[in-house]
Design an enzyme around this catalytic site. Structure first.
Site: not given
Length: 500
Positions: A324-326
């Site tokens: 989700w962060h990248g």
């Protein structure tokens, strides 16, 4: 538009607050809601105006789809099919903008064919407002999101304090506040607490996090071999940078919300004081960890289907949380490490169940001494742009690249002075290289004390109102912090979580 900019602090915020208060004073609450919604859309469009149409499409689609799910439930159906389609549309939206190049490049590598990376601009905050609306659709399918006005829903998604980097808010946390009358009254207590949190957040971002930023870059973005002390100094600098940067943003978001009588959820609760990884995730990015727990971990089965299934669910949840962060395998590895840490933590608790009562001081210190370094090591993968650089830094941290002491290290400096006093020439053949130890290590020490010993921002803000005789002193201190922060406004830098 950045919170830490002249345009926001001295133009956008005062104008928006005055217009909101004017509408409230005339008892036209719908106009007050509209003022905040329009201001929030203007705030979002400041970076790239065309992308305001993307968020408007997302709002219109999800609001309409939520009504369809509600009507399906009213007709006696489950609404699951409509929910799956709605979630799929949101995932396709974020998948294209955030993960298309990542997915295609990995598919090309596996298939042995070439792929040219496309120039896809990542809209700010897409992860936050997409997850927020996925949660909304799920709540609609559960009958938790009752019918409401479109303007309220639009403000629920776009409210500018939390639009770009959270906290991720849920329907039951925010929507009822848009209908209560005290939201539109003038609360001097909320205004004072809002300014307090905004000031503390500004100071954390501008004075602390931005000071650490170049030192982090010197270690993580360089190509020089990293030694033991350089590796730990760089990793600790990033550990504190990401905390003060992101918690600073969250403090400002909470403060701005309070200034408009909107109570946003707390996102940080002194996470580096945690004595276990389980405890850490109850304190770090609380809105995301709560979202992952309620909308991913528990639906996967949670801990209801045996220990092995629990560990598999934990690992799946944290791997997806990392992604989700990248769009990078480094984030996946970071999530996988935390999934592994959580599984080990649960295994340990099952083998050695906790006794009743508060653990001893020694037990808490030992637990913290295992938890904090684990978090620091995992941050290396989160910050490093490549696997090779992450391994280089970890190699230095674990002593594989040597353990060169800096020339200004206290025992060496003392020894040098003794030798010089005896007339013996002192020669130190090594240099610290990447960092200047005296300044960096002292700053790291102060950061360490701040996160381990001192209360967090929310505790400070509540203490402001606890004792009347200290309020004047608090006001003077906060005024000084605000003055110092304003002096650093010329050092413009984005918040780290803007890239996520």
């Amino acid at each position: 538009m950045l919170f830490n900019s002249y345009a926001f602090l001295f133009v956008f915020l005062p104008i928006t607050w005055v217009l909101f208060r004017f509408a409230c004073s005339r008892h036209v609450t719908d106009v007050a809601i509209a003022v905040l919604t329009v201001a929030s859309l203007a705030f979002y469009s400041y970076w790239n105006p065309p992308f305001v149409f993307l968020i408007l499409f997302s709002i219109l689609f999800n609001y309409s789809w939520g009504r369809i799910i509600e009507k399906s439930i009213d007709r006696g159906k489950s609404g699951k099919a409509w929910l799956y389609v709605g979630v799929a549309v949101n995932l396709c939206l974020i998948g294209y903008f955030k993960y298309a190049n990542f997915i295609m490049s990995n598919a090309a590598w596996l298939g042995g064919w070439s792929w040219t990376t496309r120039d896809i601009f990542l809209p700010l905050g897409i992860s936050f407002f997409t997850f927020q609306q996925i949660a909304y659709l799920i709540d609609c399918s559960r009958g938790l999101a009752k019918e409401h006005a479109f303007t309220h829903y639009a403000l629920f998604v776009t409210f500018f304090p939390q639009l770009i980097a959270g906290p991720i808010v849920r329907y039951d946390q925010i929507m009822p506040q848009f209908s209560r009358l005290r939201t539109f009254g003038l609360s001097y207590r909320n205004l004072a607490m809002g300014v307090t949190l905004l000031t503390l957040g500004l100071f954390k971002k501008l004075v602390i996090a931005d000071t650490l930023s170049p030192w982090v870059a010197a270690v993580f973005d360089g190509s020089d071999t990293v030694t033991f002390f350089e590796g730990w100094a760089g990793a600790l600098c990033y550990t504190f940078q990401i905390y003060f940067d992101f918690s600073g943003y969250s403090d400002m978001a909470l403060g701005l919300g309070r200034m408009f009588n909107i109570d946003l959820p707390i996102n940080f609760d002194s996470p580096y004081k945690a004595t276990s990884i389980i405890d850490f995730w109850r304190r770090w990015h609380i809105s995301l960890s709560t979202f992952l727990r309620d909308y991913l971990y528990i639906p996967l089965g949670g801990s209801r289907k045996g220990s092995m299934r629990r560990y598999a669910n934990l690992m799946t949840t944290m791997l997806l949380g990392g992604l989700w962060h990248g769009a990078s395998w480094n984030f996946v590895v970071w999530g996988g490490l935390h999934g592994l840490f959580l599984s080990i933590n649960h295994v340990f608790r099952s083998v050695f169940p906790r006794r009743d009562g508060r653990p001893s001081f020694l037990s808490r210190v030992l637990s913290w001494g295992l938890t904090f370094p684990s978090v620091v090591v995992a941050w290396v993968f989160f910050r490093a742009t490549t696997f090779s650089r992450a391994w280089d830094i970890l190699g230095g941290m674990f002593g594989f690249n040597g353990a060169v002491l800096p020339p200004n290290y206290m025992p060496i400096a003392a020894g040098r002075r003794i030798l010089e006093a005896l007339g013996v020439d002192f020669y130190y053949p090594f240099s610290w290289g990447i960092l200047n130890p005296r300044k960096e290590l002292l700053f790291i020490f102060y950061c360490f004390l701040a996160v381990i010993v001192l209360p967090n921002s929310y505790e400070w803000s509540k203490a402001f109102f606890r004792r009347k005789r200290f309020r004047f002193l608090w006001a003077v201190v906060l005024g000084g912090l605000l003055g110092v922060s304003v002096c650093f406004l010329n050092r413009i830098s984005e918040f780290l979580y803007f890239q996520f």
